[in-house]
Design an enzyme around this catalytic site. Structure first.
Site, PDB file in Angstrom:
ATOM      1  CE  LYS A   1      -3.565  -2.502   2.526  1.00 42.35           C
ATOM      2  NZ  LYS A   1      -4.249  -2.671   3.824  1.00 42.35           N
TER       3      LYS A   1
ATOM      4  CB  CYS B   1      -1.614   0.466   8.314  1.00 37.52           C
ATOM      5  SG  CYS B   1      -0.929   2.043   8.779  1.00 37.52           S
ATOM      6  CG  ASP B   2      -3.049  -5.488   5.903  1.00 34.56           C
ATOM      7  OD1 ASP B   2      -3.818  -4.979   5.064  1.00 34.56           O
ATOM      8  OD2 ASP B   2      -3.230  -6.627   6.374  1.00 34.56           O
ATOM      9  CD  GLN B   3      -5.530  -5.762  13.464  1.00 38.61           C
ATOM     10  OE1 GLN B   3      -6.699  -5.700  13.097  1.00 38.61           O
ATOM     11  NE2 GLN B   3      -5.118  -5.300  14.627  1.00 38.61           N
TER      12      GLN B   3
END
Length: 199
Positions: A59, A75-77
């Site tokens: 991203k 960001c990612d989770q």
């Protein structure tokens, strides 16, 4: 004048956390095929931690290549349950199945953040939170999903700790910000050291 930071995410909670911390930013949502990236990395045997990092990086990179100059935050989770990667549930039935499998057990949330500038990575961090679920009854889990489906369909694992989901847990080890999907303390430390925000 452009913001110091572009947030390459449409996440309302991440934007809210940055706003509340007094960080100047603009949103520039990155359009990446998360499922394709996940599938390729899983096929290669990548760990959940590496997958979270790779998604955040994809991203940040995409936006940074289009918009040189500012810092771009991706960001990612992901949720690691006994080595298995759980994603956002697509149906209420899938949410119930995920929660039922995790009850009485531990799992881990991995929240990755990557900063790019001018198409190059300059900072990254993956925060970890370990959570143990209560051994909830079938009835409670079913009614929980029914009551909260509109909200939890956007959450990995099918719960939000900032809402009723906190009742599902007997123990949480780690930063609350990581639960919300952003390693905020580490990010603010970096931005302060770089002079992007006052410290």
């Amino acid at each position: 004048m452009s913001a110091h930071i572009l947030l390459a995410s449409g996440s309302q909670i991440r934007a809210q956390l940055l706003r509340q911390a007094g960080v100047p930013f603009e949103v520039a949502v990155a359009r990446v095929d998360e499922e394709a990236i996940k599938a390729a990395l899983l096929a290669e045997g990548a760990s959940p931690r590496d997958i979270a990092d790779a998604l955040a990086e994809a991203k940040a990179r995409k936006v940074s290549l289009k918009k040189p100059g500012p810092l771009v935050l991706g960001c990612d989770q992901v949720l690691d349950f006994e080595g298995q990667l759980l994603s956002k549930p697509k149906t209420p039935e899938e949410a119930l199945a995920q929660l039922s499998a995790m009850r009485g057990k531990r799992h881990m949330l991995l929240s990755a953040a990557v900063i790019y500038r001018d198409g190059e990575p300059i900072w990254r961090h993956v925060g970890q939170v370990r959570l143990r679920m209560h051994d909830c009854s079938d009835g409670y889990l079913s009614s929980y999903v029914t009551r909260n489906w509109q909200s939890i369909q956007d959450a990995v694992g099918g719960y939000k700790l900032e809402e009723e989901g906190v009742r599902l847990f007997s123990n949480i080890e780690g930063s609350y910000f990581n639960v919300l999907g952003l390693p905020l303390v580490e990010l603010l430390n970096y931005l302060g050291l770089q002079g992007v925000i006052e410290q």
